[in-house]
Design a protein around this motif. Sequence first.
Motif, mmCIF file in Angstrom:
data_model
loop_
_atom_site.group_PDB
_atom_site.id
_atom_site.type_symbol
_atom_site.label_atom_id
_atom_site.label_comp_id
_atom_site.label_asym_id
_atom_site.label_seq_id
_atom_site.Cartn_x
_atom_site.Cartn_y
_atom_site.Cartn_z
ATOM 1 N N GLU A 141 13.178 -8.649 0.920
ATOM 2 C CA GLU A 141 12.050 -8.881 0.007
ATOM 3 C C GLU A 141 10.941 -7.853 0.221
ATOM 4 O O GLU A 141 10.379 -7.308 -0.734
ATOM 5 N N LEU A 142 10.640 -7.586 1.497
ATOM 6 C CA LEU A 142 9.580 -6.626 1.804
ATOM 7 C C LEU A 142 9.984 -5.204 1.429
ATOM 8 O O LEU A 142 9.169 -4.423 0.920
ATOM 9 N N LEU A 143 11.246 -4.868 1.659
ATOM 10 C CA LEU A 143 11.715 -3.546 1.263
ATOM 11 C C LEU A 143 11.659 -3.374 -0.260
ATOM 12 O O LEU A 143 11.290 -2.306 -0.764
ATOM 13 N N GLU A 144 12.027 -4.417 -0.986
ATOM 14 C CA GLU A 144 11.931 -4.371 -2.439
ATOM 15 C C GLU A 144 10.469 -4.203 -2.872
ATOM 16 O O GLU A 144 10.163 -3.437 -3.797
ATOM 17 N N MET A 145 9.570 -4.904 -2.204
ATOM 18 C CA MET A 145 8.157 -4.870 -2.571
ATOM 19 C C MET A 145 7.582 -3.465 -2.499
ATOM 20 O O MET A 145 6.776 -3.062 -3.340
ATOM 21 N N VAL A 146 8.004 -2.703 -1.484
ATOM 22 C CA VAL A 146 7.449 -1.351 -1.312
ATOM 23 C C VAL A 146 8.391 -0.263 -1.821
ATOM 24 O O VAL A 146 8.176 0.923 -1.587
ATOM 25 N N GLY A 147 9.452 -0.672 -2.526
ATOM 26 C CA GLY A 147 10.352 0.294 -3.144
ATOM 27 C C GLY A 147 11.249 1.031 -2.175
ATOM 28 O O GLY A 147 11.642 2.179 -2.425
ATOM 29 N N LEU A 148 11.622 0.373 -1.075
ATOM 30 C CA LEU A 148 12.450 1.029 -0.068
ATOM 31 C C LEU A 148 13.818 0.376 0.121
ATOM 32 O O LEU A 148 14.540 0.742 1.046
ATOM 33 N N ALA A 149 14.185 -0.550 -0.739
ATOM 34 C CA ALA A 149 15.492 -1.199 -0.581
ATOM 35 C C ALA A 149 16.619 -0.178 -0.651
ATOM 36 O O ALA A 149 17.637 -0.308 0.045
ATOM 37 N N LEU A 169 3.484 0.124 5.545
ATOM 38 C CA LEU A 169 2.876 -0.974 4.800
ATOM 39 C C LEU A 169 3.782 -2.201 4.835
ATOM 40 O O LEU A 169 3.311 -3.334 5.008
ATOM 41 N N ALA A 170 5.098 -1.994 4.714
ATOM 42 C CA ALA A 170 6.035 -3.119 4.770
ATOM 43 C C ALA A 170 6.002 -3.803 6.133
ATOM 44 O O ALA A 170 6.030 -5.032 6.220
ATOM 45 N N THR A 171 5.939 -3.021 7.215
ATOM 46 C CA THR A 171 5.905 -3.628 8.552
ATOM 47 C C THR A 171 4.586 -4.348 8.779
ATOM 48 O O THR A 171 4.540 -5.365 9.482
ATOM 49 N N THR A 172 3.504 -3.846 8.188
ATOM 50 C CA THR A 172 2.220 -4.543 8.284
ATOM 51 C C THR A 172 2.268 -5.856 7.524
ATOM 52 O O THR A 172 1.824 -6.903 8.015
ATOM 53 N N LEU A 173 2.852 -5.845 6.332
ATOM 54 C CA LEU A 173 2.969 -7.067 5.540
ATOM 55 C C LEU A 173 3.888 -8.090 6.201
ATOM 56 O O LEU A 173 3.718 -9.300 6.014
ATOM 57 N N ALA A 174 4.848 -7.603 6.985
ATOM 58 C CA ALA A 174 5.762 -8.512 7.687
ATOM 59 C C ALA A 174 5.016 -9.416 8.661
ATOM 60 O O ALA A 174 5.481 -10.517 8.977
ATOM 61 N N LEU A 175 3.866 -8.974 9.135
ATOM 62 C CA LEU A 175 3.066 -9.772 10.060
ATOM 63 C C LEU A 175 2.223 -10.816 9.338
ATOM 64 O O LEU A 175 1.473 -11.555 9.965
ATOM 65 N N PRO A 177 -0.522 -10.747 7.303
ATOM 66 C CA PRO A 177 -1.958 -10.719 7.606
ATOM 67 C C PRO A 177 -2.778 -11.449 6.550
ATOM 68 O O PRO A 177 -2.464 -11.423 5.360
ATOM 69 N N ASP A 178 -3.852 -12.082 7.010
ATOM 70 C CA ASP A 178 -4.867 -12.584 6.082
ATOM 71 C C ASP A 178 -5.806 -11.452 5.688
ATOM 72 O O ASP A 178 -6.259 -11.375 4.553
ATOM 73 N N VAL A 179 -6.111 -10.612 6.672
ATOM 74 C CA VAL A 179 -6.949 -9.442 6.438
ATOM 75 C C VAL A 179 -6.181 -8.218 6.914
ATOM 76 O O VAL A 179 -5.770 -8.150 8.068
ATOM 77 N N MET A 180 -5.984 -7.269 6.029
ATOM 78 C CA MET A 180 -5.235 -6.066 6.352
ATOM 79 C C MET A 180 -6.209 -4.886 6.367
ATOM 80 O O MET A 180 -6.867 -4.596 5.369
ATOM 81 N N LEU A 181 -6.315 -4.233 7.528
ATOM 82 C CA LEU A 181 -7.184 -3.082 7.678
ATOM 83 C C LEU A 181 -6.347 -1.817 7.603
ATOM 84 O O LEU A 181 -5.452 -1.610 8.430
ATOM 85 N N LEU A 182 -6.634 -0.983 6.627
ATOM 86 C CA LEU A 182 -5.875 0.244 6.401
ATOM 87 C C LEU A 182 -6.761 1.441 6.720
ATOM 88 O O LEU A 182 -7.805 1.641 6.088
ATOM 89 N N ILE A 201 -0.661 -0.800 -2.453
ATOM 90 C CA ILE A 201 -1.803 -1.483 -1.846
ATOM 91 C C ILE A 201 -2.372 -2.515 -2.806
ATOM 92 O O ILE A 201 -2.698 -3.645 -2.423
ATOM 93 N N ASP A 202 -2.469 -2.149 -4.072
ATOM 94 C CA ASP A 202 -2.985 -3.088 -5.067
ATOM 95 C C ASP A 202 -2.079 -4.310 -5.187
ATOM 96 O O ASP A 202 -2.540 -5.447 -5.334
ATOM 97 N N ARG A 203 -0.760 -4.084 -5.078
ATOM 98 C CA ARG A 203 0.190 -5.188 -5.119
ATOM 99 C C ARG A 203 0.101 -6.035 -3.841
ATOM 100 O O ARG A 203 0.207 -7.261 -3.880
ATOM 101 N N ALA A 204 -0.129 -5.372 -2.705
ATOM 102 C CA ALA A 204 -0.170 -6.064 -1.416
ATOM 103 C C ALA A 204 -1.384 -6.967 -1.264
ATOM 104 O O ALA A 204 -1.408 -7.843 -0.402
ATOM 105 N N ARG A 205 -2.395 -6.779 -2.095
ATOM 106 C CA ARG A 205 -3.604 -7.574 -1.967
ATOM 107 C C ARG A 205 -3.405 -9.033 -2.369
ATOM 108 O O ARG A 205 -4.248 -9.882 -2.035
ATOM 109 N N ALA A 206 -2.339 -9.338 -3.057
ATOM 110 C CA ALA A 206 -2.106 -10.705 -3.520
ATOM 111 C C ALA A 206 -2.088 -11.669 -2.329
ATOM 112 O O ALA A 206 -1.263 -11.546 -1.431
#
Length: 261
Positions: A141-149, A169-175, A177-182, A201-206
């Motif tokens: 799912e995470l790989l699909e989200m960032v276009g790396l499948a 970004l995918a490995t960060t989302l795997a954790l 986070p409630d707050v993601m610092l980039l 990043i815009d998609r990851a903000r959801a």
Amino acid sequence: MSADNGGIAAAPRYVLEAKGLCRSFGGFRAVDALNLSVVEGSVHALIGPNGAGKTTVFNLLTKFLPASAGAIYFRGRDITKIGPADVARLGIVRSFQISATFGQLTTFENVRIALQSKNGLGWQFWRSRETLSVLNERTWELLEMVGLAYAASTIANELPYGRKRALELATTLALEPDVMLLDEPMAGLAHTDIPEISRLIDRARAGRTVLMVEHNLDVVEEICDSVTVLQRGRTLCEGSYSEVSADPSVREAYMGLEDDE
């Protein structure tokens, strides 16, 4: 958003706050009585010229540096004295300026290792395939989200630089986070890669909040809800991109200065 009492706008809910935050190195004050309020669910940018203190602020918020004075709050809770691991467990996760992946492992393995950490399996590489297979669906799912499948079996070191940033970004989302610092997510990217990472990043903000240090002001304008401009460790200006870009003091601070600390 409006309250029920006559349509009066409700006060914003702050997920991360700094109040009077200071950090000194000897006689030099890198961050000086900084106040910062990040609205939950927003994308908030920290920008500023060379030496403004942006990276130091990130280090303070994630507890890689202790504050000399002031306080940090997460959803109203004082977290000033807790350590970096505890901050991460609360859901404040930082992605670093330099891509941080396991270069000799595949894209798939990198994301699954991040999921192992989140799910209490740590770095237990000896776990059976059956045990780790419960993480496979979320990895995909995470790989699909960032276009790396398509690159799941590719060794991370063999990915183009822009794709490495997507993997980070995918490995960060795997954790989760409630707050993601980039920290400068566009740093080093080819011009053609920037729109794609911006979209990610815009998609990851959801469902989460993003606080980012970024030099590319076109990206800041496009995806950020609010902007804090730092100069010499202090807040110079804060507001929407249109508000801060029109401020004469911001224009003066940026004149001829494009490199960060």
